[in-house]
Motif scaffolding. Structure first.
Motif, PDB file in Angstrom:
ATOM      1  N   GLU A 177       0.847  -1.187   0.074  1.00 47.04           N
ATOM      2  CA  GLU A 177       0.226  -0.027   0.096  1.00 47.04           C
ATOM      3  C   GLU A 177       0.919   1.281   0.021  1.00 47.04           C
ATOM      4  OE1 GLU A 177      -2.410   2.656  -0.200  1.00 47.04           O
ATOM      5  OE2 GLU A 177      -3.264   0.741  -0.279  1.00 47.04           O
ATOM      6  N   GLU A 210       1.545  -4.547  10.752  1.00 43.99           N
ATOM      7  CA  GLU A 210       0.462  -5.293  10.560  1.00 43.99           C
ATOM      8  C   GLU A 210       0.400  -6.876  10.140  1.00 43.99           C
ATOM      9  OE1 GLU A 210      -3.010  -3.630   7.551  1.00 43.99           O
ATOM     10  OE2 GLU A 210      -1.541  -4.589   6.446  1.00 43.99           O
ATOM     11  N   ARG A 237      -3.524   0.878  14.336  1.00 40.23           N
ATOM     12  CA  ARG A 237      -3.032   2.171  13.776  1.00 40.23           C
ATOM     13  C   ARG A 237      -3.827   3.284  14.121  1.00 40.23           C
ATOM     14  NH1 ARG A 237      -2.663  -1.119   8.845  1.00 40.23           N
ATOM     15  NH2 ARG A 237      -4.336   0.030   8.164  1.00 40.23           N
ATOM     16  N   GLU A 269       4.405   0.449   9.341  1.00 43.31           N
ATOM     17  CA  GLU A 269       2.952  -0.113   9.346  1.00 43.31           C
ATOM     18  C   GLU A 269       2.754  -1.518   8.585  1.00 43.31           C
ATOM     19  OE1 GLU A 269       0.628   4.216   9.735  1.00 43.31           O
ATOM     20  OE2 GLU A 269       1.418   3.541   7.665  1.00 43.31           O
ATOM     21  N   HIS A 270       3.412  -1.824   7.633  1.00 41.09           N
ATOM     22  CA  HIS A 270       3.223  -3.011   6.979  1.00 41.09           C
ATOM     23  C   HIS A 270       4.093  -3.981   7.768  1.00 41.09           C
ATOM     24  CE1 HIS A 270       2.455  -0.785   3.182  1.00 41.09           C
ATOM     25  NE2 HIS A 270       2.181  -1.803   2.696  1.00 41.09           N
ATOM     26  N   LEU A 319       0.730   3.491   3.278  1.00 48.03           N
ATOM     27  CA  LEU A 319       1.412   3.207   4.458  1.00 48.03           C
ATOM     28  C   LEU A 319       2.974   3.200   4.681  1.00 48.03           C
ATOM     29  CD1 LEU A 319      -1.083  -0.130   5.217  1.00 48.03           C
ATOM     30  CD2 LEU A 319      -1.206   2.343   5.788  1.00 48.03           C
ATOM     31  N   THR A 320       3.345   3.409   5.663  1.00 46.60           N
ATOM     32  CA  THR A 320       4.991   3.216   6.133  1.00 46.60           C
ATOM     33  C   THR A 320       5.356   1.982   6.193  1.00 46.60           C
ATOM     34  OG1 THR A 320       4.704   3.189   8.425  1.00 46.60           O
ATOM     35  CG2 THR A 320       4.520   5.469   7.326  1.00 46.60           C
TER      36      THR A 320
END
Length: 269
Positions: free
Chosen positions: A92, A103, A268, A99-100, A95-96
């Motif tokens: 994505e 997740e 998040r 964050e990936h 997203l950072t």
């Protein structure tokens, strides 16, 4: 993580406009580096998805470890992971990197770990998840400190080779016994291609079986060549048809991922 053997005999996939690939033979032991070599549109990605239990072959047989394809596709999916596959593992852009990673670690702990792991104290689960991410980053050769904003760097700001390494790291969080990576040399410079070849060789040397789609095979790899007769347009049509079949059979897995996405999004917020 110990790798698995991968074998195939007379493996073929047929779509609405003809054969995507046919007559594929393969015999690779655990921890092997397997190169699927051929021009774009020759069925390379479809073969990768077939050998990882995500597409159904039309003819022939294949085994991954002790699991036979296509009857035991679910078992193959549990021990394998895919990276850098367009339309399947897309990152994505908004997203950072962090964050990936968070997740994926959350999804792994929620749906991939054993019940015993889920019952561990929260602090211990968190430490194990962080260690899993660190191990994956190290194996993928992605140094967060080298990125423009570290873990806060957005995917859209990554260089192509950095995005490839991130995709590989995300796949390695699950500690798969088979890692399949698509288009490992697409749009990379000569030095970058050399980096990726070194990366995949090192992952295989550490024990994980690696299946890599490339225009030109790496030295020392077990080579499978695809020469699909169809055009790129026909390949795309075949991909849509086989993915529709996969979607129908993988409803439970899709539901789980959806739940995980919602859970991650909550984390998040």
């Amino acid at each position: 993580m110990d790798g698995v053997s991968v074998t195939a005999q007379g493996l073929g996939l047929k779509g609405p406009r003809g054969w995507v690939f046919r007559g594929v033979a393969l015999d690779a032991g655990p921890g092997a580096l397997i190169a699927v070599e051929g021009p774009s549109g020759s069925g390379r990605t479809c073969l990768l998805l077939t050998l990882t239990g995500r597409m159904k072959a039309t003819e022939g047989t294949a085994t991954v470890g002790e699991a036979r394809l296509p009857k035991q596709s679910a078992a193959v999916r549990r021990i394998g992971a895919v990276a850098n596959v367009a339309g399947v593992t897309d990152l994505e852009p908004a997203l950072t990197v962090g964050e990936h990673l968070r997740e994926r670690a959350l999804l792994q702990s929620r749906f991939g770990d054993s019940l015993r792991d889920l019952l561990r104290p929260r602090a211990e689960r968190g430490a194990r998840a962080r260690q899993r991410v660190d191990d994956a980053l190290t194996a993928a050769g992605l140094d967060l400190e080298s990125l423009p904003k570290g873990a806060r760097t957005a995917v859209r700001d990554l260089e192509r080779i950095e995005a490839l390494r991130l995709s590989v790291a995300l796949a390695l969080i699950a500690k798969p016994r088979l890692l399949a990576v698509d288009d490992v040399d697409l749009k990379l410079s000569g030095p970058e291609q050399a980096e990726v070849r070194t990366l995949l060789t090192s992952i295989a040397a550490a024990g994980t079986t690696v299946l890599a789609v490339c225009a030109e095979a790496m030295a020392g790899a077990v080579v499978v060549r695809t020469t699909g007769p169809q055009t790129t347009e026909a390949a795309a049509e075949t991909t849509e048809a086989t993915q529709a079949t996969e979607a129908a059979e993988g409803t439970e897995a899709a539901d789980r991922k959806g739940d995980g996405d919602a859970l991650a999004a909550t984390g998040r917020a």
